[in-house]
Structure formats: structure tokens, C-alpha cells
Design an enzyme around this catalytic site. Structure first.
Site, PDB file in Angstrom:
ATOM      1  CG  ASP A 130      -0.279  -0.088   2.561  1.00 57.86           C
ATOM      2  OD1 ASP A 130       0.948  -0.329   2.620  1.00 57.86           O
ATOM      3  OD2 ASP A 130      -0.983   0.059   3.591  1.00 57.86           O
ATOM      4  CD  GLU A 131       5.109   1.367   3.692  1.00 55.53           C
ATOM      5  OE1 GLU A 131       6.041   2.164   3.533  1.00 55.53           O
ATOM      6  OE2 GLU A 131       5.110   0.482   4.574  1.00 55.53           O
ATOM      7  CE1 TYR A 153       9.530  -2.296   1.322  1.00 58.28           C
ATOM      8  CE2 TYR A 153       7.818  -0.796   2.085  1.00 58.28           C
ATOM      9  CZ  TYR A 153       8.205  -2.054   1.667  1.00 58.28           C
ATOM     10  OH  TYR A 153       7.272  -3.068   1.573  1.00 58.28           O
TER      11      TYR A 153
HETATM   12  N1  LIG Z   1       5.284  -7.009   6.189  1.00 53.44           N
HETATM   13  C1  LIG Z   1       4.364  -6.159   5.751  1.00 53.44           C
HETATM   14  O1  LIG Z   1       3.620  -5.558   6.563  1.00 53.44           O
HETATM   15  C2  LIG Z   1       4.167  -5.937   4.277  1.00 53.44           C
HETATM   16  C3  LIG Z   1       3.058  -5.179   3.850  1.00 53.44           C
HETATM   17  C4  LIG Z   1       2.866  -4.999   2.482  1.00 53.44           C
HETATM   18  C5  LIG Z   1       3.744  -5.541   1.577  1.00 53.44           C
HETATM   19  N2  LIG Z   1       4.825  -6.258   2.012  1.00 53.44           N
HETATM   20  C6  LIG Z   1       5.728  -6.849   0.998  1.00 53.44           C
HETATM   21  O2  LIG Z   1       5.631  -8.253   1.163  1.00 53.44           O
HETATM   22  C7  LIG Z   1       6.879  -8.872   0.868  1.00 53.44           C
HETATM   23  C8  LIG Z   1       7.292  -9.752   2.031  1.00 53.44           C
HETATM   24  O3  LIG Z   1       7.438  -8.926   3.190  1.00 53.44           O
HETATM   25  P1  LIG Z   1       7.923  -9.555   4.576  1.00 53.44           P
HETATM   26  O4  LIG Z   1       7.457  -8.661   5.642  1.00 53.44           O
HETATM   27  O5  LIG Z   1       7.572 -10.996   4.603  1.00 53.44           O
HETATM   28  O6  LIG Z   1       9.511  -9.410   4.436  1.00 53.44           O
HETATM   29  P2  LIG Z   1      10.640  -9.932   5.416  1.00 53.44           P
HETATM   30  O7  LIG Z   1      11.623  -8.816   5.532  1.00 53.44           O
HETATM   31  O8  LIG Z   1      10.071 -10.528   6.647  1.00 53.44           O
HETATM   32  O9  LIG Z   1      11.310 -11.141   4.603  1.00 53.44           O
HETATM   33  C9  LIG Z   1      12.029 -10.943   3.428  1.00 53.44           C
HETATM   34  C10 LIG Z   1      12.588 -12.299   2.980  1.00 53.44           C
HETATM   35  O10 LIG Z   1      13.247 -12.090   1.722  1.00 53.44           O
HETATM   36  C11 LIG Z   1      14.560 -12.627   1.786  1.00 53.44           C
HETATM   37  N3  LIG Z   1      15.416 -11.777   0.943  1.00 53.44           N
HETATM   38  C12 LIG Z   1      15.750 -10.475   1.158  1.00 53.44           C
HETATM   39  N4  LIG Z   1      16.526 -10.032   0.142  1.00 53.44           N
HETATM   40  C13 LIG Z   1      16.666 -11.058  -0.723  1.00 53.44           C
HETATM   41  C14 LIG Z   1      17.352 -11.239  -1.944  1.00 53.44           C
HETATM   42  N5  LIG Z   1      18.061 -10.239  -2.487  1.00 53.44           N
HETATM   43  N6  LIG Z   1      17.296 -12.428  -2.568  1.00 53.44           N
HETATM   44  C15 LIG Z   1      16.604 -13.465  -2.021  1.00 53.44           C
HETATM   45  N7  LIG Z   1      15.946 -13.365  -0.853  1.00 53.44           N
HETATM   46  C16 LIG Z   1      15.962 -12.176  -0.212  1.00 53.44           C
HETATM   47  C17 LIG Z   1      14.951 -12.588   3.249  1.00 53.44           C
HETATM   48  O11 LIG Z   1      15.960 -13.547   3.555  1.00 53.44           O
HETATM   49  C18 LIG Z   1      13.635 -12.888   3.944  1.00 53.44           C
HETATM   50  O12 LIG Z   1      13.427 -14.270   4.085  1.00 53.44           O
HETATM   51  C19 LIG Z   1       7.855  -7.748   0.567  1.00 53.44           C
HETATM   52  O13 LIG Z   1       7.991  -7.639  -0.827  1.00 53.44           O
HETATM   53  C20 LIG Z   1       7.196  -6.518   1.161  1.00 53.44           C
HETATM   54  O14 LIG Z   1       7.550  -5.364   0.414  1.00 53.44           O
HETATM   55  C21 LIG Z   1       5.056  -6.466   3.343  1.00 53.44           C
END
Ligand SMILES: NC(=O)c1ccc[n+]([C@@H]2O[C@H](COP(=O)([O-])OP(=O)(O)OC[C@H]3O[C@@H](n4cnc5c(N)ncnc54)[C@H](O)[C@@H]3O)[C@@H](O)[C@H]2O)c1
Length: 319
Positions: A130-131, A153
Site C-alpha cells: 500500500d505504501e 523503501y
Molecule cells: N510485512 C508487511 O507488513 C508488508 C506489507 C505490504 C507488503 N509487504 C511486501 O511483502 C513482501 C514480504 O514482506 P515480509 O514482511 O515478509 O519481508 P521480510 O523482511 O520478513 O522477509 C524478506 C525475505 O526475503 C529474503 N530476501 C531479502 N533479500 C533477498 C534477496 N536479495 N534475494 C533473495 N531473498 C531475499 C529474506 O531472507 C527474507 O526471508 C515484501 O515484498 C514486502 O515489500 C510487506
């Protein structure tokens, strides 16, 4: 052009499947009988207990690698890209890795899909946020709104969405983008508001609250996000974007109040205010009518789930 096509879910590539949302998705897919290949570089945010849990599953393989560096994608029906640097505060301090993973990583994945024969190309599902819209004081963002990201980000995530759309138009890859709101759920790395505050309060430290705590976020359970991704894969219109909104909008201070209440910490011993985050977004809110038209809606209630999250919190999961 928007098209509707079916993609089976027998063979799935997940990236970032050891992260917070990704591991919920992998667990669900394994439960559904899918073969899952997880490309994850196992960064600080990866859940090591989940890594051990998945390792012995016969339908699961981990490729420990960086999505920006890999030069091969195994065959699959669908690729769901969760991998990202995901914490805004880290991006404000140092943004290079955000560009490398969130932008160049997506470019690399798209190229690897493009290099395949047309019939062998998987559906590319980008997990956005959403950001990317920036904040909204009143009302809700819909999928056609322009993107006005406020910090490094969200800028890299918005840029990735542009890549996905353009690879679809120019090279004909099939894609969907899902834009969920703030996720909450079990076993999130303790850098985000809920687990970090919980961690601090549990240790007798004050949680840290940006500004006056009045910033509003819309909370969506990670399992509801998994439901949303599956709904889009199964019934979504291809080459289009879906918002996924949380059912509960709360000021950050209300979230801390709920955590303190469950832990029995008096409010005056629960948090302290800190300087505002640079570029702070005031409120996010999404219109997710398109997704709801597919039959999806959030099934979990924030105030029912929060005690489960608090009681299952375990810092030892992370390196
Ligand atoms: N957490 C939230 O509230 C939220 C909300 C909206 C969208 N998102 C999106 O959802 C997705 C997942 O978010 P999350 O909170 O689970 O993230 P997270 O930070 O908990 O996990 C990220 C994962 O990606 C892996 N990773 C990072 N860089 C990498 C790379 N270069 N190559 C391979 N693996 C890599 C990490 O090891 C980790 O397991 C993201 O794309 C984020 O932008 C998250």
C-alpha cells in the site's frame, strides 16, 4: 490488454519464502500439495526455525541465493516474489540494498521469465505494498491512482511495479501485482511495530512510538494475505493490480495500547515517544473492491489474533 487465463498451482517458485509473509504462503502451498521451490538468500529477516521446519518436506527445496544474482529459474506454473528489503527505517538509514533487491532483483527475475519459451513462462506475481501510493488523509486509494511513494523503501517497490507492468506490455509476460496493507501475524522479525514493541515491553523496556502515535495503518493478517494471493492466482484478471486492505485501521498508539493491555503493562510504563520518522506517512487506506469481487475478504480479526501473536512470540527464531 487484460486477459483471463488459468495457471495451475502444482509447481510454485516463491522468493523470500523464509520471510514473514512468504513462510505463511509456503506452508499453505505445501499443505495444498504443491511442489515449492524457495529462492531466499536467508538474510537477517529469515526465520531459521521455519527453515528447519520446511527442510524435510518432500515437496520443498530451498535455493539459497540472491534474486538479483541468479541466472536460472526452474520450471514452474507461478512465481510469487516476496523477496525484499522490507523495513522503512533501514531504508532511511541506508538505501542501496533496497535498490539492489527490490528493483534490480525484480528486473533479474523478469528477465529470467522472459528468456523462457512463451508456453513455459510462469505467471509472475509481484507482492507490492500500500505504501507505493503514499499516504491519504481521507478516503481510500484505488488501483488506478498514481504512485507517490514517500521514502526509499516505497520508491523501490513502486519502481518494481513499473518494471512488472512494462515487461508485460513489451515482452508479453503474464503478471499480477498485489498491494497489501500492513501485515501482522505470528513470528514476524522484531523490527516492525508489533513484534519490536512486544519484544521491548516483555523485557521491561519502553516501546518506541514515532511522533505522537496518531499515524494510521490498516492491519491485515498474513494468512488473509495468503488467501488474497491465492484468490488472484486462481480467479484474478491477468495483467492487473489488486489492492488488499486490512479490516482494522488503527493509530499506532492504539496498537501499543492493545499490546500493553494484553501484557498487563501500565500505559505509563509501556512506551515513550521518539522523533518522527523522516518522510512519515500519515495514513494508508485501500479500496479493495476488485479483490472482494473475487470472493476474498479478510477473515481474521485484529483484536482476536493479537493475543495469539503475543503468546507465541519467540525471538530465538532469528539469527
Ligand atoms: N510485512 C508487511 O507488513 C508488508 C506489507 C505490504 C507488503 N509487504 C511486501 O511483502 C513482501 C514480504 O514482506 P515480509 O514482511 O515478509 O519481508 P521480510 O523482511 O520478513 O522477509 C524478506 C525475505 O526475503 C529474503 N530476501 C531479502 N533479500 C533477498 C534477496 N536479495 N534475494 C533473495 N531473498 C531475499 C529474506 O531472507 C527474507 O526471508 C515484501 O515484498 C514486502 O515489500 C510487506
Amino acid at each position: 490488454m487484460s486477459v483471463k487465463s488459468t495457471h495451475s498451482l502444482d509447481n510454485v517458485i516463491v522468493t523470500g519464502g523464509l520471510g514473514f509473509i512468504g513462510k505463511h504462503f509456503v506452508r499453505r502451498c505445501l499443505g495444498l500439495g504443491c511442489v515449492v521451490r524457495n529462492i531466499d538468500k536467508v538474510s537477517y529477516a529469515a526465520d531459521l526455525m521455519t527453515k528447519a521446519e520446511f527442510e524435510n518436506h518432500p515437496n520443498y527445496r530451498l535455493m539459497q541465493a540472491d534474486i538479483a544474482d541468479i541466472d536460472y529459474l526452474p520450471e514452474s506454473d507461478v512465481i510469487v516474489n516476496f523477496a525484499a528489503e522490507s523495513h522503512v527505517d533501514n531504508a532511511i538509514t541506508s538505501n542501496r540494498k533496497f535498490c539492489e533487491t527490490n528493483f534490480l532483483g525484480v528486473q533479474n527475475l523478469l528477465e529470467l521469465v522472459r528468456c523462457k519459451q512463451q508456453l513455459e513462462r510462469p505467471l509472475f506475481v509481484q507482492i507490492s505494498t500500500d505504501e507505493v501510493y503514499g499516504d491519504i488523509y481521507v478516503g481510500q486509494h484505488s488501483e488506478s491512482d498514481i504512485l507517490v511513494p514517500s521514502n526509499p523503501y516505497s520508491a523501490t517497490k513502486a519502481a518494481a511495479d513499473m518494471l512488472v507492468k512494462s515487461w508485460g506490455r513489451t515482452y508479453g509476460i503474464e503478471w499480477n501485482i498485489l498491494r497489501p496493507t500492513n501485515n501482522y501475524g505470528e513470528h514476524q522479525y522484531p523490527e516492525k511495530l508489533i513484534p519490536k514493541s512486544l519484544w521491548r515491553m516483555k523485557r521491561g523496556q519502553l516501546a518506541l512510538l514515532h511522533g505522537d502515535g496518531s499515524y494510521v495503518r490498516s492491519w491485515l493478517h498474513a494468512e488473509d494475505t495468503v488467501d488474497a494471493i491465492l484468490a488472484v492466482i486462481e480467479n484474478g484478471e491477468r495483467n492487473s493490480i489488486y489492492n488488499a486492505g486490512g479490516a482494522t485501521e488503527l493509530e499506532n498508539i492504539e496498537v501499543l495500547r492493545a499490546i500493553a493491555g494484553h501484557l498487563g503493562v501500565p500505559e505509563n510504563e509501556a512506551w515513550q515517544t521518539t522523533e518522527d520518522r523522516l518522510g512519515q506517512d500519515v495514513r494508508y487506506s485501500l479500496d479493495d473492491g476488485r479483490l472482494q469481487a473475487l470472493g476474498w475478504k479478510p477473515a481474521r480479526q485484529f483484536h482476536d489474533e493479537l493475543p495469539v501473536i503475543i503468546d507465541s512470540f519467540d525471538f530465538k527464531r532469528f539469527a
